[in-house]
Design an enzyme around this catalytic site. Structure first.
Site, PDB file in Angstrom:
ATOM      1  N   SER A 296       6.326   4.512  -0.316  1.00  0.00           N
ATOM      2  CA  SER A 296       6.199   4.602   1.143  1.00  0.00           C
ATOM      3  C   SER A 296       7.556   4.812   1.792  1.00  0.00           C
ATOM      4  O   SER A 296       7.683   5.553   2.777  1.00  0.00           O
ATOM      5  CB  SER A 296       5.534   3.336   1.695  1.00  0.00           C
TER       6      SER A 296
ATOM      7  N   HIS B 223       2.070   3.138   3.753  1.00  0.00           N
ATOM      8  CA  HIS B 223       2.080   2.042   2.777  1.00  0.00           C
ATOM      9  C   HIS B 223       1.968   2.581   1.358  1.00  0.00           C
ATOM     10  O   HIS B 223       1.490   3.696   1.110  1.00  0.00           O
ATOM     11  CB  HIS B 223       0.927   1.067   3.049  1.00  0.00           C
ATOM     12  N   CYS B 224       2.420   1.791   0.424  1.00  0.00           N
ATOM     13  CA  CYS B 224       2.180   2.021  -1.005  1.00  0.00           C
ATOM     14  C   CYS B 224       1.692   0.692  -1.561  1.00  0.00           C
ATOM     15  O   CYS B 224       0.981  -0.033  -0.854  1.00  0.00           O
ATOM     16  CB  CYS B 224       3.434   2.545  -1.709  1.00  0.00           C
ATOM     17  N   ALA B 225       2.035   0.334  -2.757  1.00  0.00           N
ATOM     18  CA  ALA B 225       1.569  -0.937  -3.310  1.00  0.00           C
ATOM     19  C   ALA B 225       2.355  -2.111  -2.740  1.00  0.00           C
ATOM     20  O   ALA B 225       1.777  -3.109  -2.306  1.00  0.00           O
ATOM     21  CB  ALA B 225       1.684  -0.925  -4.831  1.00  0.00           C
TER      22      ALA B 225
ATOM     23  N   ILE C 292       0.022  -2.479   0.344  1.00  0.00           N
ATOM     24  CA  ILE C 292      -1.410  -2.247   0.461  1.00  0.00           C
ATOM     25  C   ILE C 292      -2.148  -3.435   1.075  1.00  0.00           C
ATOM     26  O   ILE C 292      -3.134  -3.276   1.800  1.00  0.00           O
ATOM     27  CB  ILE C 292      -2.025  -1.904  -0.923  1.00  0.00           C
TER      28      ILE C 292
END
Length: 354
Positions: A98, A90-92, A16
Site C-alpha cells: 500500500s 490498504h494491503c495486509a 486489511i
C-alpha cells in the site's frame, strides 16, 4: 489496526483489518478503497460493496511486478479525489504494498519535486512503519525516471526492465533467455531511444575489417568505482564497452544447432543457447572475435558488475568520434582548391589578397 491520513491528502493508508471497522471508515468519510493484496473472492462483495473498489492482486515480494499497476491505481485515486471522495489504500499490514502505491500517486502529482525516498518520508510522518520492499523501491525509481506516465507498457525503460527480469529468471534456472524475450535495441523505433544524444556521438568499428558495430546510443554506462574495490586496478581504463543487445549479435547469442550462420536460421534457433561466449564480427568475411557476453554478468576491470554483460573488447575495436558529414570540408581540416575557398575578410594585413 489504525488507518492514517497522508498529510495534505484525502488519502488514508492501513492494513486489511481496518476494513472491519465500519464505524471508523464512515467517520472518516471513506468512499473509495484500493486493495493491494490477494483477496478471497468470496469476501470481496461482503467487505467492499459499500465503496468504489479497485483491487490489485500482488504479493509482497521483491520480484512482484507492481510497476505495471501504478498507472491504473494512480488514475483511480486521482479520479476519486477530484470528485471529492476520500480514498483508503490498504494491503495486509499497511507497510509495503500500500505504501508503494501511495508513493506512486505522490510522485505522479509532483514528479519534479519528489523522489521515491522523499515521498516515503512524507508517508512516515503519519505512519512510521511504512517500508516498501527493495524491489518496489526500485520499481518506483523506474516509474519516476519515466516521468510517471499514464501508460508504461510501451515505454523503453519498462520494456528494458521486463527484458532484464526475463534474463535474471532464466539465469537463475541455469539457462540463457529465450530469443523472443531479448530486446534488440537497433530494432526499436527511433523515438524509443531514451538516452540523450551526447555532444559528440561515438561510433565503434571492428578493428580488423572496419565494420560498424555500434554507436553511443547503444552503449551502457556503468559506475567505475576503483577506490572502493580491492580487485580493481588503479589508474586503468575499462577494457570493455558494454552494449544493449543488437541484432548482429544474434548468431553469437543464439547459435543454431547445425552450425550455420544465416540470420533466418538463428531467428528460428532451437535448443539451449549458451550462457556465455564470444561476440563475433557480423562481417561474414571477417569473423573476428570482437568481445564476449555473459548473461549472468561480468565484472569490469574497473570493479563494476554489469548484468547482463555484452562487451566489446577495446583492444579489438576502434572507438572514434563520429564525423559530422554535414560540416564543410574545410571544417574537417581538408585543404580546398583556391577556387572553392570561401572569401576571407581583409584584416588589413594583405593576406586576404593572396
Amino acid at each position: 489496526m489504525a488507518m492514517n491520513q497522508i498529510p495534505g491528502q484525502n488519502i488514508y493508508i492501513s492494513g486489511i483489518y481496518c476494513m472491519k471497522n465500519k464505524a471508523a471508515l464512515e467517520r472518516e468519510g471513506i468512499t473509495h478503497v484500493v486493495s493491494v493484496l490477494r483477496l478471497n473472492p468470496a469476501e470481496v462483495d461482503k467487505t467492499f460493496s459499500s465503496y468504489q473498489h479497485f483491487a490489485i492482486d500482488a504479493d509482497d515480494t521483491d520480484d512482484e511486478n507492481l510497476l505495471q499497476h501504478f498507472p491504473d491505481a494512480v488514475r483511480f485515486i486521482k479520479s476519486a479525489v477530484e470528485a471529492g471522495g476520500k480514498v483508503l489504500v490498504h494491503c495486509a499490514m499497511g507497510k509495503s504494498r500500500s505504501t508503494a502505491v501511495c508513493i506512486a500517486y505522490l510522485l505522479h502529482q509532483k514528479p519534479n519535486m519528489l523522489t521515491p525516498q522523499s515521498a516515503l518520508e512524507i508517508l512516515r510522518q503519519c505512519r512510521p512503519l511504512c517500508e516498501p520492499n527493495d524491489g518496489f523501491m526500485e520499481q518506483l525509481a523506474l516509474y519516476h525516471e519515466m516521468g510517471c506516465p499514464e501508460d508504461i507498457t510501451e515505454h523503453p525503460v519498462y520494456q528494458r526492465w521486463l527484458y532484464r527480469r526475463d534474463v535474471e529468471e532464466s539465469v537463475a534456472c541455469g539457462r540463457a533467455p529465450e530469443m523472443e524475450s531479448v530486446r534488440f535495441e537497433d530494432e526499436q523505433p527511433t523515438q524509443s531511444q531514451i538516452q540523450e544524444k551526447p555532444p559528440q556521438e561515438v561510433e565503434i568499428k571492428c578493428r580488423k575489417c572496419r565494420k560498424g558495430l555500434a554507436s553511443s546510443k547503444y552503449m551502457i554506462p556503468h559506475d567505475e568505482d576503483k577506490r572502493n574495490n580491492s580487485k580493481a586496478r588503479q589508474n586503468t581504463e575499462c577494457a570493455h564497452v558494454f552494449l544493449h543487445p543488437m541484432k548482429w549479435m544474434s548468431p553469437s547469442l543464439f547459435p543454431s544447432t547445425d552450425g550455420s550462420k544465416t540470420s533466418s536460421t538463428y531467428d528460428s534457433a532451437s535448443g539451449d543457447a549458451p550462457l556465455s561466449g564470444r561476440l563475433i564480427c557480423p562481417n561474414p568475411t571477417c569473423g573476428s572475435n570482437v568481445g564476449k557476453f555473459a548473461w549472468q554478468g561480468l565484472q569490469c576491470n574497473c570493479g563494476s558488475w554489469v548484468v547482463p554483460a555484452l562487451g566489446l573488447a577495446k583492444a579489438r575495436v576502434d572507438i572514434a568520434n563520429k564525423v559530422n558529414t554535414a560540416r564543410p570540408p574545410a571544417a574537417l581540416g581538408i585543404r580546398m582548391p583556391p577556387g572553392m575557398r570561401p572569401l576571407e575578410p581583409n584584416d588589413g594585413s594583405g593576406r586576404g589578397n593572396l
